[in-house]
Design a protein around this motif. Structure first.
Motif, short mmCIF file in Angstrom:
data_model
loop_
_atom_site.label_atom_id
_atom_site.label_comp_id
_atom_site.label_asym_id
_atom_site.label_seq_id
_atom_site.Cartn_x
_atom_site.Cartn_y
_atom_site.Cartn_z
N ASP A 177 37.51 35.55 -46.23
CA ASP A 177 37.89 36.39 -47.38
C ASP A 177 37.19 35.92 -48.65
N ALA A 178 37.14 34.62 -48.87
CA ALA A 178 36.51 34.07 -50.08
C ALA A 178 35.02 34.34 -50.10
N LEU A 179 34.38 34.18 -48.96
CA LEU A 179 32.93 34.38 -48.88
C LEU A 179 32.55 35.85 -48.98
N SER A 180 33.28 36.70 -48.31
CA SER A 180 32.93 38.12 -48.28
C SER A 180 33.27 38.83 -49.59
N SER A 181 34.16 38.22 -50.38
CA SER A 181 34.54 38.84 -51.66
C SER A 181 33.78 38.26 -52.84
N GLY A 182 32.90 37.30 -52.60
CA GLY A 182 32.12 36.71 -53.68
C GLY A 182 32.85 35.63 -54.45
N LYS A 183 33.98 35.16 -53.92
CA LYS A 183 34.73 34.10 -54.61
C LYS A 183 34.22 32.72 -54.24
N LEU A 184 33.28 32.67 -53.30
CA LEU A 184 32.64 31.43 -52.89
C LEU A 184 31.20 31.78 -52.53
N GLY A 241 28.90 30.17 -50.56
CA GLY A 241 28.44 30.02 -49.19
C GLY A 241 29.13 28.88 -48.48
N ALA A 242 28.87 28.75 -47.19
CA ALA A 242 29.49 27.70 -46.39
C ALA A 242 28.55 27.28 -45.27
N GLY A 243 28.64 26.01 -44.91
CA GLY A 243 27.94 25.46 -43.76
C GLY A 243 28.95 24.88 -42.79
N LEU A 244 28.98 25.38 -41.55
CA LEU A 244 30.00 24.98 -40.58
C LEU A 244 29.37 24.48 -39.29
N VAL A 264 26.35 32.16 -44.86
CA VAL A 264 26.95 31.15 -43.99
C VAL A 264 25.89 30.60 -43.03
N VAL A 265 25.87 29.28 -42.89
CA VAL A 265 25.01 28.60 -41.92
C VAL A 265 25.94 27.96 -40.89
#
Length: 329
Positions: free
Chosen positions: A252-259, A261-264, A284-285
């Protein structure tokens, strides 16, 4: 098997160099088992070969049923450092040490955390796509970022967190550390700033990298409320364990622009279902839990695993690699 030989189970992922340390001993017999074996098949295999005196685990779960099936277990080791799939209490009840590989894979995981930060900051996937798809002219609309001068918050300052800090300090980043089990003096001596309030530190960070174990205290640590405290321009990296981040909240945070990016490298369910929503996002990576599994790390981990086993069989366990210290005399 002759009466004086010790039977050791080893997973298929153990490297030749680790096996060699065991096979050169004439008092040891090795039995190989698949890394992704089912619980029922593993238990049956242990019963078939009982008594089994030691086991080198990959991803296989191990607990009371496996101890009972083995008959005379002396040592349980992981070719790694995480042990959330092992019932430590069950081992302690039977005075069986659980051992891990110490620092063997920590440089590799630290490199992977930095790699994911660079991938995200330099927008590697997007840059690759621009060239591949012939969209060269669009490059100035997707400018990458520097790590230089940015602030990193490390959560967990153990073997991996400390090495991640050193690498990021070399990139001229400012490094904050949250670890309630480390002293301020130790963190300062490493060139970092100690923070005692995670929630207060999150808004300061451009990158947050997780290096804490998975425990009841850390499961769900990065929930929707915590993610909201991060800057919309910040990135979250997890090379620790799945479940520390609430993946639905992260999506939700990534798709809404509140974050940003993320690396998992780790996931709540491994392997994750396909399609996996987070991996479909352009910011996302992902990697299949391989941060600590380079060629070099596998050799180092396998060799240390063999030394761990031998140390117990020879009566002198390598104490710093024993998780359940209560079993030591």
């Amino acid at each position: 098997m002759t009466a004086n030989k010790k039977k050791i189970f080893i997973t298929q992922t153990m490297s030749p160099s680790g096996r060699a340390l065991l096979t050169e001993r004439d008092d040891i017999e090795l039995v190989e088992f698949p890394n992704m074996i089912s619980a029922s098949d593993f238990e049956s295999l242990l019963k078939e070969h009982a008594p089994v005196h030691g086991v080198a685990l990959g991803a296989t779960r191990f607990g009371e049923a496996e101890l009972e099936a083995a008959g005379d277990m002396k040592v349980v080791t992981r070719i790694g450092v995480g042990y959330d799939a092992v019932d430590v209490a069950a081992l302690s009840r039977r005075k069986v040490p659980l051992m891990v590989v110490g620092i063997a894979n920590s440089p590799s995981v630290a490199e992977h955390a930095l790699f994911m930060m660079l991938m995200l900051a330099k927008r590697a996937n997007e840059m690759h796509a621009l060239v591949r798809e012939g969209k060269w002219a669009a490059r100035l609309g997707k400018l990458p970022y520097d790590l230089f001068g940015k602030t990193l918050l490390i959560v967990g300052f153990g073997r991996i967190g400390t090495r991640t800090a050193r690498r990021c300090l070399a990139m001229e980043m400012n490094v904050l550390v949250y670890d309630p089990y480390k002293s301020t003096e130790e963190i300062k001596a490493a060139g970092c700033e100690a923070v005692s309030d995670l929630d207060a530190a999150l808004p300061r960070a451009d990158f947050v990298s997780l290096h804490c174990p998975k425990t009841p205290e850390t499961v769900g640590m990065f929930n929707a409320a915590r993610l909201r405290r991060m800057k919309p321009s910040s990135y979250l990296i997890n090379t620790a364990r799945g479940g520390i981040i609430d993946e639905a909240a992260l999506y939700d945070a990534l798709s809404s622009g509140k974050l940003a990016g993320a690396g998992l490298d780790v996931f709540q369910q491994e392997p994750p279902a396909v399609p996996y929503p987070l991996s479909e996002l352009p910011n996302v990576v992902v990697a299949p839990h391989v941060a600590g599994v380079t060629w070099e790390a596998v050799d180092r981990m396998s060799e240390q695993t063999a030394r761990n086993i031998l140390s117990v069989l020879d009566g002198g366990p390598i104490r710093q690699n024993v998780i359940n210290q209560d079993v030591l005399g």
